[in-house]
Design a protein around this motif. Structure first.
Motif, mmCIF file in Angstrom:
data_model
loop_
_atom_site.group_PDB
_atom_site.id
_atom_site.type_symbol
_atom_site.label_atom_id
_atom_site.label_comp_id
_atom_site.label_asym_id
_atom_site.label_seq_id
_atom_site.Cartn_x
_atom_site.Cartn_y
_atom_site.Cartn_z
ATOM 1 N N SER A 49 33.135 30.883 -20.416
ATOM 2 C CA SER A 49 32.649 31.563 -21.614
ATOM 3 C C SER A 49 33.869 31.882 -22.467
ATOM 4 O O SER A 49 34.820 32.511 -21.990
ATOM 5 C CB SER A 49 31.901 32.841 -21.231
ATOM 6 O OG SER A 49 31.410 33.482 -22.371
ATOM 7 N N SER A 98 28.747 22.733 -32.454
ATOM 8 C CA SER A 98 27.938 23.075 -31.286
ATOM 9 C C SER A 98 26.534 23.430 -31.764
ATOM 10 O O SER A 98 26.368 23.800 -32.934
ATOM 11 C CB SER A 98 28.556 24.249 -30.529
ATOM 12 O OG SER A 98 28.557 25.405 -31.343
ATOM 13 N N PRO A 99 25.514 23.320 -30.910
ATOM 14 C CA PRO A 99 25.584 22.873 -29.515
ATOM 15 C C PRO A 99 25.819 21.367 -29.429
ATOM 16 O O PRO A 99 25.405 20.615 -30.311
ATOM 17 C CB PRO A 99 24.212 23.253 -28.966
ATOM 18 C CG PRO A 99 23.305 23.211 -30.147
ATOM 19 C CD PRO A 99 24.139 23.663 -31.310
ATOM 20 N N VAL A 142 28.003 22.504 -24.360
ATOM 21 C CA VAL A 142 28.609 23.599 -25.118
ATOM 22 C C VAL A 142 27.508 24.231 -25.971
ATOM 23 O O VAL A 142 26.905 23.559 -26.807
ATOM 24 C CB VAL A 142 29.747 23.090 -26.018
ATOM 25 C CG1 VAL A 142 30.420 24.251 -26.738
ATOM 26 C CG2 VAL A 142 30.755 22.284 -25.218
ATOM 27 N N ALA A 143 27.235 25.525 -25.743
ATOM 28 C CA ALA A 143 26.145 26.179 -26.463
ATOM 29 C C ALA A 143 26.344 27.691 -26.433
ATOM 30 O O ALA A 143 27.179 28.215 -25.691
ATOM 31 C CB ALA A 143 24.803 25.819 -25.837
ATOM 32 N N LEU A 144 25.543 28.380 -27.234
ATOM 33 C CA LEU A 144 25.545 29.837 -27.204
ATOM 34 C C LEU A 144 25.077 30.327 -25.839
ATOM 35 O O LEU A 144 24.209 29.690 -25.217
ATOM 36 C CB LEU A 144 24.612 30.387 -28.285
ATOM 37 C CG LEU A 144 25.038 30.166 -29.739
ATOM 38 C CD1 LEU A 144 23.910 30.550 -30.680
ATOM 39 C CD2 LEU A 144 26.300 30.958 -30.057
ATOM 40 N N GLN A 159 32.797 33.950 -32.463
ATOM 41 C CA GLN A 159 31.647 33.298 -31.833
ATOM 42 C C GLN A 159 31.985 33.028 -30.367
ATOM 43 O O GLN A 159 33.069 32.564 -30.046
ATOM 44 C CB GLN A 159 31.323 31.985 -32.529
ATOM 45 C CG GLN A 159 30.140 31.238 -31.918
ATOM 46 C CD GLN A 159 29.946 29.862 -32.541
ATOM 47 O OE1 GLN A 159 30.908 29.125 -32.743
ATOM 48 N NE2 GLN A 159 28.701 29.518 -32.833
ATOM 49 N N LEU A 214 30.941 30.888 -27.023
ATOM 50 C CA LEU A 214 30.216 29.728 -26.530
ATOM 51 C C LEU A 214 30.447 29.578 -25.034
ATOM 52 O O LEU A 214 31.496 29.965 -24.512
ATOM 53 C CB LEU A 214 30.674 28.443 -27.236
ATOM 54 C CG LEU A 214 30.351 28.309 -28.725
ATOM 55 C CD1 LEU A 214 30.920 27.006 -29.272
ATOM 56 C CD2 LEU A 214 28.853 28.385 -28.972
ATOM 57 N N GLU A 215 29.454 29.011 -24.357
ATOM 58 C CA GLU A 215 29.594 28.697 -22.935
ATOM 59 C C GLU A 215 29.822 27.191 -22.771
ATOM 60 O O GLU A 215 29.117 26.382 -23.369
ATOM 61 C CB GLU A 215 28.343 29.120 -22.158
ATOM 62 C CG GLU A 215 28.304 30.600 -21.889
ATOM 63 C CD GLU A 215 27.205 30.991 -20.908
ATOM 64 O OE1 GLU A 215 26.350 30.138 -20.575
ATOM 65 O OE2 GLU A 215 27.197 32.167 -20.497
#
Length: 198
Positions: free
Chosen positions: A98, A29-30, A128-130, A54, A56-57
Motif C-alpha cells: 500500500s 490506475s486502476p 494496481v487500484a484504490l 492518493q 494505491l494498493e
C-alpha cells in the motif's frame, strides 16, 4: 483446473527490452501489469501516473493463483530513480504494498524474483487500484487443521472465539444470525471498534 481471474482492469503487458524506464509509457490506475521474468536476474519495469496523497494498493499474483515459481520482490521508485517503497511477501507468498504518493508525477514500478531467479515459467500479474474495504469472520481452530464444530447442548450454551479481520475500514461490527435454527440465538452481537475478536 485452469484458473481464470476476471476483473475489469486494463492490462499492460511487459515489452522486452524494458530495462530503460525512459522508454516506457506512463498509464493511469486502476491497471494490471503482466509479464514473465524470463531469465535469472531479470527485472521488469512499468510506469504509472500518481496523484499527491492518493493511496494505491499494488497486489502481486504469482505463486498463489498463477502457480508461478516467482518469489516476487516489488519496488516503487520516483521518476529520478529514488527508491520509495519495497515489499517481499506481505500478501502471503506474493507481494502486497500500500503506497501513498507524496506528489503528483510519474512513478516506476519494478518487479523481480527475490532470489533473482527467472525462467519462461516465472509469470506474474500486478494489480494496481484504490484500497477496498473487506471483512473476514472466522472461528479459531482448537486443534490445528481441524474445523471447529459448534455443539450446543439442549437448554445450554456454547462459547466460541469469533475473530474479525477488518481491512481498510473501522468501527463497531453488529452481528445478526439470520434464519437461526429454532431455539438458538446469538447472545453477543457487537464487536467493538477496538476489538478484533469476541
Amino acid at each position: 483446473p485452469n484458473r481464470i481471474r476476471v476483473i475489469d482492469f486494463p492490462n499492460v503487458l511487459e515489452t522486452e527490452p524494458e530495462n530503460d524506464p525512459a522508454t516506457l509509457v506512463a498509464v493511469e490506475s486502476p491497471v494490471a501489469f503482466n509479464g514473465v521474468l524470463q531469465e535469472p536476474g531479470d527485472v521488469d519495469w512499468f510506469k504509472l501516473n500518481g496523484k499527491k496523497d492518493q493511496t494505491l494498493e499494488f497486489t502481486v499474483f504469482a505463486r498463489r493463483s498463477l502457480r508461478s515459481p516467482t518469489d516476487s520482490w516489488l519496488e516503487i521508485y520516483n521518476a529520478a530513480g529514488g527508491l520509495l517503497a519495497a515489499n517481499d511477501d506481505s500478501g502471503g507468498p506474493d507481494s502486497l504494498l500500500s503506497f501513498k504518493f507524496p506528489e503528483d508525477g510519474v512513478y516506476l514500478v519494478a518487479i523481480r524474483d527475490q532470489l533473482r531467479d527467472g525462467s519462461p515459467l516465472h509469470a506474474y500479474r500486478i494489480e494496481v487500484a484504490l484500497p477496498q474495504p473487506s471483512l473476514s469472520l472466522g472461528i479459531d481452530e482448537l486443534v490445528r487443521y481441524q474445523s471447529q464444530i459448534v455443539e450446543v447442548p439442549q437448554g445450554a450454551s456454547m462459547a466460541v472465539l469469533l475473530r474479525a479481520q477488518r481491512v481498510n475500514f473501522g468501527g463497531d461490527l453488529n452481528l445478526y444470525w439470520e434464519e437461526a435454527p429454532a431455539g438458538l440465538q446469538l447472545s453477543t452481537n457487537t464487536i467493538a471498534a477496538n476489538q478484533s475478536y469476541i
